[in-house]
Design an enzyme around this catalytic site. Sequence first.
Site, PDB file in Angstrom:
ATOM      1  N   GLU A 269       2.259   2.111  -1.811  1.00 42.76           N
ATOM      2  CA  GLU A 269       2.927   2.589  -0.681  1.00 42.76           C
ATOM      3  C   GLU A 269       2.571   3.754   0.120  1.00 42.76           C
ATOM      4  O   GLU A 269       1.775   4.671  -0.458  1.00 42.76           O
ATOM      5  CB  GLU A 269       4.345   2.932  -1.204  1.00 42.76           C
ATOM      6  CG  GLU A 269       5.036   1.820  -1.853  1.00 42.76           C
ATOM      7  CD  GLU A 269       6.256   2.530  -3.120  1.00 42.76           C
ATOM      8  OE1 GLU A 269       6.986   3.242  -2.259  1.00 42.76           O
ATOM      9  OE2 GLU A 269       6.594   1.989  -3.972  1.00 42.76           O
ATOM     10  N   GLU A 380      13.529   3.222   4.397  1.00 46.39           N
ATOM     11  CA  GLU A 380      14.363   3.395   2.996  1.00 46.39           C
ATOM     12  C   GLU A 380      14.920   4.828   3.097  1.00 46.39           C
ATOM     13  O   GLU A 380      14.404   5.968   3.489  1.00 46.39           O
ATOM     14  CB  GLU A 380      13.214   3.283   1.973  1.00 46.39           C
ATOM     15  CG  GLU A 380      14.154   3.506   0.629  1.00 46.39           C
ATOM     16  CD  GLU A 380      13.191   3.280  -0.827  1.00 46.39           C
ATOM     17  OE1 GLU A 380      13.604   3.436  -1.871  1.00 46.39           O
ATOM     18  OE2 GLU A 380      11.881   3.086  -0.364  1.00 46.39           O
TER      19      GLU A 380
END
Length: 465
Positions: A269, A380
């Site tokens: 990520e 997120e």
Amino acid sequence: MDMKGYSVSWTKHKKEPYFAAGHTRRQQQCIQANDDTAEETSLLNHSLKLALSTSQNTLLPTLPSFVAFLLLLTSIATAFSHPIPSNSPLPPPSHPTANNTFTPLHKLSRIRAHLNKINKPPSPDGDLIDCVLSHQQPAFDHPLLRGQRPLDPPERPKGHPNGETVIESFQLWTDSGEICPQGTVPIRRTTEQDFLRASSIRRFGRKVRRDSTGTGHEHAVVFVNRDQYYGAKANINVWTPSVTDPYEFSLSQIWVIAGSFGNDLNTIEAGWQVSPELYGDNYPRFFTYWTTDAYQATGCYNLLCSGFVQTNNRIAIGAAISPRSIYNARQFDIGLMVWKDPKHGHWWLEFGSGLLVGYWPAYLFSHLRNHASMVQFGGEIVNSRSRGYHTGTQMGSGHFAEEGFRKAAYFRNLQVVDWDNNLLPLSNIHQLADHSNCYDIRVGSNNVWGTYFYYGGPGRNVRCP
């Protein structure tokens, strides 16, 4: 090197736990501390010998005066055995003596003046950046990496940008134009205060499981999952979303995923995030993450554990990004690309226009050792419901996707890398918003931005109780 506006110390990573509370590092300083201490000791010993030789030629009634003199010398020696705090006042320096030597207090004043030159104040985001020798960075404490050195740059994916002018964001610590020396990498210093903010020492620098069932994580993402993927690329709009609880965060990132969403999940990520718990402020910061067991025991943010190998001396992972986008005003991007080196199989990270940051070694992973089975792009947040209702933590700009350019956050130029190291547009696109009344997403495509989407939202509102 005249380093202004931040502190860069050339440090050497040692074998004790790198980020343990109270950890110290040796700075490369042009101070002959040992010689000064030896000279001060010699002066004191010479004074004691002189006092003893004098006492042999004096009468007994002078003994009390001699004892007082010894006590005075002892107090002076004790004073020099304990450094004066840097914020304590110093008496005016003494003038040189007849033989052109300086008194110890004058030497201490000179040392302090030198330290003030080389130890600069923190950057505007409060960070202290250490320049660590490349082969002694935390990555090489990993059993599979011990004794290795950073690899040379790989072949980049084939494919050309569309030629547009990209307005990129940069990091606050480099505002003065300074970078770390060749052969070192910039590492944001971790402090005791960072650990004290964490919910637990064991979980410091780690995420919890990312699925939405019972963990409070909410997403607004675009993803592809019907092929084998060897990388991903996008330009990500940078904002400063409000995070209303210290244990929540808001991020925008690329996920490269393999395995199931059970205990064998592998992810790589990269993106930007606002995390008061991790960084102690509300700046958006460039970050990386990895795990090979669904965030249970492996992996971490940035360089807070062994794993990611940094090769760049200009980018500090975890440092703040500046400038940022402003609602209904100028917009700023960061370009990110993650791809698998066809020769060695490691996963490399590029930031901006061609700045290689480093790589995740393939043997950190199980499924990602081969290829990814899913790529995601988007936002997120963590919804802790600490007040009994949905959090007001914002995603992206804090505005819904329907508001569009200059108001909603976006990703643009979404691409993936295929088995032959080619950059390709996305196909078979899916989109997901866990709670669309709180955060939503809208996908589009045109000749300038390629595949793009707007996303985000304010969190708690009349439709998101």
